[in-house]
Design an enzyme around this catalytic site. Structure first.
Site, PDB file in Angstrom:
ATOM      1  N   ASP A 113       0.832  -1.201   0.000  1.00 55.43           N
ATOM      2  CA  ASP A 113       0.000   0.000   0.000  1.00 55.43           C
ATOM      3  C   ASP A 113       0.870   1.256   0.000  1.00 55.43           C
ATOM      4  O   ASP A 113       0.618   2.211  -0.750  1.00 55.43           O
ATOM      5  CB  ASP A 113      -0.922  -0.019   1.222  1.00 55.43           C
TER       6      ASP A 113
ATOM      7  N   GLU B 133      -2.050  -5.331  -3.871  1.00 55.02           N
ATOM      8  CA  GLU B 133      -1.133  -4.531  -3.058  1.00 55.02           C
ATOM      9  C   GLU B 133      -0.042  -5.411  -2.456  1.00 55.02           C
ATOM     10  O   GLU B 133       1.125  -4.999  -2.364  1.00 55.02           O
ATOM     11  CB  GLU B 133      -1.897  -3.804  -1.954  1.00 55.02           C
TER      12      GLU B 133
END
Length: 256
Positions: A42, A114
């Site tokens: 992320d 992610e």
């Protein structure tokens, strides 16, 4: 599990394939799941996208850059990229999650993507992760308008009307339907100058206003060019009329 095909789609070959396998493993499968990699990915994604936008859009201010980035890294955008990479076929899920259709769930697919970014970072460094992210996002950015990406319909309508010096739209709730816990609102949007009157519905007043604004914006895009063209024609006609010199023969006849 063989990850050869996925590595080809990613355009990146892992020196430690177990990292990719972990990135695809949901917590329902076993203890070596992908949540820590997701946390790392992320941050890598946000940094790489910010760097990419800063380089590509030199005229966007900080607020617009933040808006575009938020739209690019949100769950829906990640989910669509994950679908393109065929991640549903590669996920490792527990039996219960598999039966409940977890391989189709946007949140699980977005998290896995992610986690892959995090895995690439650990395997090959930031440059490798950034290269992958650019490869996936450049085609998307080439098809969107950064000035409007992420803006809702009401904002786009307001900006469009202001740009053409047209009074802002008016919204009014004209009806509500259903029980109190499951109401549907109907909102009317009017733009008097364009003679636009459209209705939209939604589970909340805000949602209904957005629905109506979207329809009104479509109508405005159709009608405003016609209005501009007509206005220009009228101005041209007046200019020509004022510029026409008097007929001397007519003046003589009038004197006679």
């Amino acid at each position: 599990m063989s990850l050869e095909a996925l590595q080809q789609r990613l355009g990146y070959r892992f020196s430690k394939p177990e990292l990719l396998q972990q990135a695809l493993t949901h917590r329902s499968h076993n203890a070596m799941h992908n949540e820590r990699l997701e946390f790392l990915g992320d941050s890598i994604l946000n940094c790489a996208v910010a760097d990419m936008l800063y380089g590509m859009f030199g005229k966007l201010d900080e607020g617009d850059l933040s808006r575009v980035r938020a739209n690019l890294v949100k769950q829906q955008a990640l989910y669509e990229i994950a679908q393109m990479l065929l991640l549903p076929d590669e996920l490792r899920l527990g039996e219960g999650e598999l039966k409940s259709g977890g391989f189709r769930r946007p949140s699980i697919l977005a998290d896995a993507l992610e986690a892959i970014f995090g895995a690439v970072f650990l395997d090959g460094g930031f440059d490798a992760a950034r290269t992958l992210i650019r490869k996936l996002y450049i085609p998307i950015l080439e098809q969107v308008d950064p000035r409007t990406l992420g803006k809702d319909a009401k904002t786009l309508l307001q900006e469009y009307l202001q740009g053409h010096k047209i009074a802002l739209p008016q919204y009014a709730v004209v009806a509500t339907h259903g029980a109190a816990h499951n109401q549907q609102f109907e909102v009317e949007c009017t733009i008097p100058k364009l003679e636009i009157r459209v209705s939209g519905s939604g589970a909340s007043r805000r949602a209904a206003e957005q629905s109506a604004a979207k329809l009104a914006l479509e109508e405005a895009h159709r009608l405003v060019p016609q209005l501009v063209k007509r206005s220009r024609a009228e101005r041209t006609g007046k200019t020509r009329k004022q510029a026409t010199p008097p007929d001397p023969q007519l003046s003589l006849r009038l004197k006679e």
